[in-house]
Design a protein around this motif. Structure first.
Motif, mmCIF file in Angstrom:
data_model
loop_
_atom_site.group_PDB
_atom_site.id
_atom_site.type_symbol
_atom_site.label_atom_id
_atom_site.label_comp_id
_atom_site.label_asym_id
_atom_site.label_seq_id
_atom_site.Cartn_x
_atom_site.Cartn_y
_atom_site.Cartn_z
ATOM 1 N N VAL A 296 0.818 -1.212 0.000
ATOM 2 C CA VAL A 296 0.000 0.000 0.000
ATOM 3 C C VAL A 296 0.850 1.260 0.000
ATOM 4 C CG1 VAL A 296 -1.787 1.284 1.242
ATOM 5 C CG2 VAL A 296 -1.875 -1.217 1.159
ATOM 6 N N VAL A 297 1.891 1.302 0.825
ATOM 7 C CA VAL A 297 2.713 2.513 0.908
ATOM 8 C C VAL A 297 3.329 2.867 -0.447
ATOM 9 C CG1 VAL A 297 4.777 3.539 1.931
ATOM 10 C CG2 VAL A 297 3.160 2.266 3.369
ATOM 11 N N PRO A 298 3.954 1.916 -1.163
ATOM 12 C CA PRO A 298 4.480 2.248 -2.500
ATOM 13 C C PRO A 298 3.451 2.135 -3.615
ATOM 14 C CG PRO A 298 5.166 0.041 -1.896
ATOM 15 C CD PRO A 298 4.380 0.570 -0.735
ATOM 16 N N GLU A 299 2.189 1.888 -3.253
ATOM 17 C CA GLU A 299 1.092 1.779 -4.218
ATOM 18 C C GLU A 299 1.353 0.704 -5.271
ATOM 19 O OE1 GLU A 299 0.905 6.191 -5.156
ATOM 20 O OE2 GLU A 299 -1.217 5.765 -4.788
ATOM 21 N N LEU A 300 1.650 -0.505 -4.793
ATOM 22 C CA LEU A 300 1.876 -1.629 -5.699
ATOM 23 C C LEU A 300 0.611 -2.418 -5.978
ATOM 24 C CD1 LEU A 300 5.278 -3.024 -4.338
ATOM 25 C CD2 LEU A 300 4.883 -1.480 -6.272
ATOM 26 N N GLY A 301 -0.495 -2.034 -5.372
ATOM 27 C CA GLY A 301 -1.745 -2.773 -5.524
ATOM 28 C C GLY A 301 -2.054 -3.582 -4.268
ATOM 29 N N GLY A 302 -3.145 -4.334 -4.362
ATOM 30 C CA GLY A 302 -3.539 -5.152 -3.218
ATOM 31 C C GLY A 302 -4.123 -4.359 -2.066
#
Length: 245
Positions: A49-55
């Motif tokens: 979530v922090v690096p906005e990778l999905g999930g």
């Protein structure tokens, strides 16, 4: 011997004895499993979530209707039930009232996780007082008002518990307060500058959320562990007795 007496004797002899199944779960095992769950959820938020990778639908601890909220509400409810169990288990003294009040508080906090009451109230209070981070619900006065009550209440309850339960109770209460109020005020200060650099501010917000929500979950786990330790110190146990009657 009459025929009826013979039948009664046969029934008594042939009737199988009651079966008692003792379910013994070490408190340290419960604590390790729950700590592992909290760590997994927090790491999931940090990694995805922090690096906005999905999930985000699985790992975002900031979602009020996501798995984080479900786990948090479940932990609050279970801890409240253990507090009620302790109330029935201990002798009638001042400690019983403390466990009742703790159970009510935990149930209220579990319900609040679902209804998100404090976010709405915080925004209104912060906006009315023109506080920093009003849009995010920055309300430093809430923490300052609740801290004395939380500290005194935790100490009054913990001082008559078993040593290990006392330590876990105080640690859990302190961690829960820091995660709930200190990080929230830090997040409010961060979000106050969202107009200058929205991308960086939101990234920091997601990072603070991991610390806040993960810390809250960890605090509740420590509270539950404290109550289980106190129950174990009082000789509490769980038994399932199977009977035909």
């Amino acid at each position: 011997m009459t025929s009826s007496s013979v039948h009664e004797v046969r029934d008594a002899v042939s009737a199988p004895p009651e079966v008692a199944v003792a379910l013994r779960v070490p408190t340290v095992l419960v604590r390790r499993v729950l700590l592992g769950l909290v760590l997994l959820m927090t790491l999931g938020h940090l990694v995805f979530v922090v690096p906005e990778l999905g999930g985000g639908h699985l790992f975002d601890l900031d979602r009020e209707s996501g798995p984080g909220t479900w786990v948090s509400t479940t932990l609050f409810t279970i801890t409240a039930l253990v507090a009620v169990w302790l109330t029935a288990r201990v002798h009638p003294d001042r400690r019983s009232l403390g466990f009742v009040l703790l159970a009510l508080l935990l149930l209220a906090l579990g319900a609040e996780e679902v209804m998100a009451f404090h976010e709405t109230a915080s925004v209104e209070l912060a906006g009315a007082a023109d506080l920093a981070g009003a849009d995010s619900g920055g309300t430093p006065l809430m923490g300052l008002v609740l801290l004395p009550w939380l500290g005194v209440g935790a100490w009054l309850l913990a001082r008559r518990c078993a040593p290990k339960a006392r330590l876990l109770l105080l640690l859990g209460t302190g961690l829960w307060f820091v995660a709930t109020f200190v990080t929230e005020e830090l997040d409010a200060w961060n979000l106050d500058g969202i107009e200058s650099d929205p991308e960086q501010v939101l990234a920091i917000h997601r990072l603070i959320t991991a610390l806040q929500e993960g810390g809250e979950l960890l605090g509740v786990v420590l509270l539950l562990s404290a109550l289980l330790e106190e129950l174990a110190a009082l000789g509490g146990r769980t038994c399932l007795v199977a009977s035909r009657r």
